[in-house]
Motif scaffolding. Structure first.
Motif, short mmCIF file in Angstrom:
data_model
loop_
_atom_site.label_atom_id
_atom_site.label_comp_id
_atom_site.label_asym_id
_atom_site.label_seq_id
_atom_site.Cartn_x
_atom_site.Cartn_y
_atom_site.Cartn_z
N LEU A 93 -3.68 9.07 -0.39
CA LEU A 93 -3.91 9.37 1.02
C LEU A 93 -4.72 8.27 1.71
CD1 LEU A 93 -4.53 13.22 1.00
CD2 LEU A 93 -2.40 11.94 1.23
N TYR A 94 -5.59 7.63 0.95
CA TYR A 94 -6.39 6.54 1.54
C TYR A 94 -5.47 5.40 1.99
CZ TYR A 94 -10.29 3.29 2.14
OH TYR A 94 -11.21 2.41 2.68
N PHE A 95 -4.50 5.05 1.15
CA PHE A 95 -3.62 3.93 1.49
C PHE A 95 -2.47 4.36 2.41
CE2 PHE A 95 -5.43 2.14 -2.51
CZ PHE A 95 -6.03 1.04 -1.92
N THR A 96 -2.29 5.67 2.56
CA THR A 96 -1.32 6.17 3.54
C THR A 96 -1.94 6.20 4.93
OG1 THR A 96 -0.27 7.53 1.85
CG2 THR A 96 0.22 8.10 4.11
N PHE A 128 0.83 -1.20 0.00
CA PHE A 128 0.00 0.00 0.00
C PHE A 128 0.87 1.26 0.00
CE2 PHE A 128 -2.34 -3.37 2.22
CZ PHE A 128 -3.43 -3.49 1.37
N SER A 129 2.02 1.18 0.66
CA SER A 129 2.95 2.30 0.66
C SER A 129 3.46 2.58 -0.75
CB SER A 129 4.14 2.00 1.59
OG SER A 129 5.14 2.97 1.45
N LEU A 130 3.82 1.53 -1.47
CA LEU A 130 4.30 1.70 -2.84
C LEU A 130 3.22 2.29 -3.73
CD1 LEU A 130 6.46 1.27 -4.99
CD2 LEU A 130 5.60 -1.07 -5.29
N LEU A 131 2.00 1.78 -3.60
CA LEU A 131 0.89 2.30 -4.38
C LEU A 131 0.65 3.77 -4.06
CD1 LEU A 131 -1.46 1.83 -6.33
CD2 LEU A 131 -2.84 1.06 -4.40
N ALA A 132 0.73 4.13 -2.78
CA ALA A 132 0.55 5.52 -2.37
C ALA A 132 1.64 6.41 -2.96
CB ALA A 132 0.55 5.62 -0.85
#
Length: 528
Positions: free
Chosen positions: A393-396, A272-276
């Motif tokens: 921001l959702y995945f952060t 999720f960090s990478l996607l963000a």
């Protein structure tokens, strides 16, 4: 008889050596088993305090510190054992060749233990990062949601005053963060151990209450940053689909976020960090490109609007707040002596980016500039930007909440008895319930305070001011004698403490009043 006594003495000596080496190896293996969290897993948008909780991210460098503390002792044991082994081998050679062979086998086994310790020592450096890696971690930790409110802040203060205020806040912020690094180094020289995060330094300088105050501020700031993310998501969804009620968006975020925040380790959230990171980079780049595409207005572009100085200062403090991450970042650096100059260079670049981003957004939309800037983008490209940044921001969000869980659950566990049914016996909620309730709390706050700009101002002028300026400078003065510090450092510390307290009171008051100001309906705050 003399020969037999010599043989027995050699056997006892070698047994002692083997026991010493084995004990050191077991101790090292125990300390090497600490749970690590890689800094590279930090997401984009982790400024805003990032994972800005020194205590909440203690796991980042736990094993680094444990290994480094034990490696010196292990090297001493290895050297002493090697000398003893050599002496014993010479003695055995003079007395009995058969015993020499036996001792040679033992010596070989002991060398294997020492080699194992050496490998463990080298592996401890694998957790450290190069200057380039640390630079990227700093950028990831500081560039985030606050940047999206900068154009509106420049609209309120004027682009020139906004740029000057942002630069001054940035310089003061770097000075304060480096104060925290210097304070930890002094405390470690005095014999204090396990100073991993911000709260640990507060405990040594101010006692248990100091640690509690610092951690409480860190928890509140992280909740504020996470809440700002939901506000941003709601605002952008509303601009894309006005027919969807904001309450549905706010509370619609809860189910998935409640699952994501249950992660026990930071590395679980790495995808999720990478996607963000990718979404954040794409969104911010598109915003800058479209700013120049939309320069089609005849509004007056103001340079100085002194009445809104407090607002741009609050947004600047919010955007550059990341003091809770500084100690772990410094600990992760291979060349720790180069960290101060590295931090100055990277923050200087981030400050230039913020000035350009704020000025470009204000020049592009003039008096119509809103907070966040994505609300000004209306065509197909604008929809892409809104979706990309909302996803980022959702995945952060779950990573923003991670430090809060560490602090609160650690605090609760210290007050409970041991055993699997301890919480149930004391009537205390489980970690799953605590984390879910925190998500619900941020959704409620986001619904009650839907204004992105005003909320950033409130968080920046209150909690971020204490964490970013007041505490580090106070710790600096409390740790060093006045005779040890140059006069200008003592004066600057005092000025930042007084200025931080005064601005915190005034800025918080104005920001709180602005929350109830219904005259400003453009998505921002700070007055016109």
């Amino acid at each position: 008889t003399t020969k037999s006594q010599s043989i027995m003495k050699n056997r006892m000596t070698m047994s002692s050596i083997m026991m010493t080496g084995g004990g050191a190896t077991e101790e090292h293996a125990s300390n090497s088993s600490s749970n690590d969290i890689e800094l590279s897993s930090l997401p984009g948008g982790c400024n805003d305090g990032g994972i800005g909780n020194g205590n909440g991210i203690n796991g980042i460098n736990n094993s680094i510190n444990n290994n480094n503390n034990n490696n010196d002792a292990l090297e001493g044991v290895a050297l002493m054992d090697s000398n003893n082994s050599s002496n014993n081998s010479n003695s055995n050679n003079n007395n009995n060749n058969n015993e020499m062979d036996k001792n040679g086998e033992n010596h070989h086994d002991h060398d294997n233990n020492n080699n194992s310790n050496s490998n463990n020592s080298n592996s401890s450096t694998d957790h450290l990062s190069s200057n380039t890696q640390v630079a990227f971690n700093i950028i990831i930790s500081f560039v985030g949601a606050g940047l999206l409110g900068m154009p509106y802040a420049f609209r309120q203060s004027g682009w020139m005053l906004g740029s000057i205020a942002l630069s001054i806040v940035s310089a003061a912020n770097v000075y304060s963060m480096l104060n925290l690094v210097v304070v930890r180094q002094r405390l470690q020289e005095e014999g204090h151990k396990d100073l991993i995060g911000y709260g640990d330094v507060g405990r040594v300088v101010m006692g248990t209450r100091g640690e509690t105050v610092v951690n409480a501020c860190l928890v509140i700031s992280q909740l504020g940053f996470a809440t700002a993310y939901i506000i941003f998501i709601v605002a952008n969804v509303a601009s894309l689909h006005p027919e969807i009620p904001s309450v549905a968006v706010c509370f619609g975020c809860i189910p998935i976020l409640s699952v994501l925040v249950q992660a026990k380790e930071m590395k679980t959230l790495s995808p999720f960090s990478l996607l963000a990171d990718v979404a954040n980079l794409a969104g911010l780049s598109a915003v800058l490109f479209q700013d120049y595409e939309h320069y089609q207005h005849n509004d007056d572009i103001h340079t100085f609007e002194w009445k809104n100085l407090y607002y741009v200062i609050a947004i600047s403090v919010y955007s550059l707040e990341g003091v809770g991450l500084i100690l772990p970042l410094e600990s992760s650096c291979q060349n720790r002596n180069s960290f101060p100059s590295l931090l100055k260079s990277v923050i200087f670049g981030i400050t230039i980016l913020c000035c350009l981003f704020g000025t470009a957004g204000y020049l592009a939309f003039g008096d119509q500039t809103m907070a966040p800037i994505t609300l000004n983008l209306s065509h197909a490209g604008g929809e892409f930007v809104k979706i990309a940044l909302a996803l980022a921001l959702y995945f952060t969000y779950p990573i923003m909440m991670f430090p809060i869980h560490s602090v609160l659950e650690g605090r609760l566990s210290s007050t409970t008895t041991s055993g699997p049914n301890a919480r149930r016996m004391l009537g205390m909620p489980t970690p799953v319930i605590i984390r879910t309730l925190l998500v619900v709390l941020t959704a409620i706050i986001a619904y009650v305070i839907p204004d992105f700009g005003k909320f950033l101002s409130l968080v920046g002028s209150s909690i971020c001011t204490l964490l970013g300026f007041v505490f580090p400078c106070y710790f600096h003065l409390a740790t060093f004698d006045l005779e040890e510090l140059p006069w200008w450092q003592s004066l600057l510390d005092i000025l930042l403490i007084i200025g931080g307290v005064v601005f915190g009171i005034i800025g918080t008051f104005h920001s709180f009043i602005d929350l109830f100001d219904t005259d400003d309906n453009d998505g921002g705050g700070g007055g016109d």
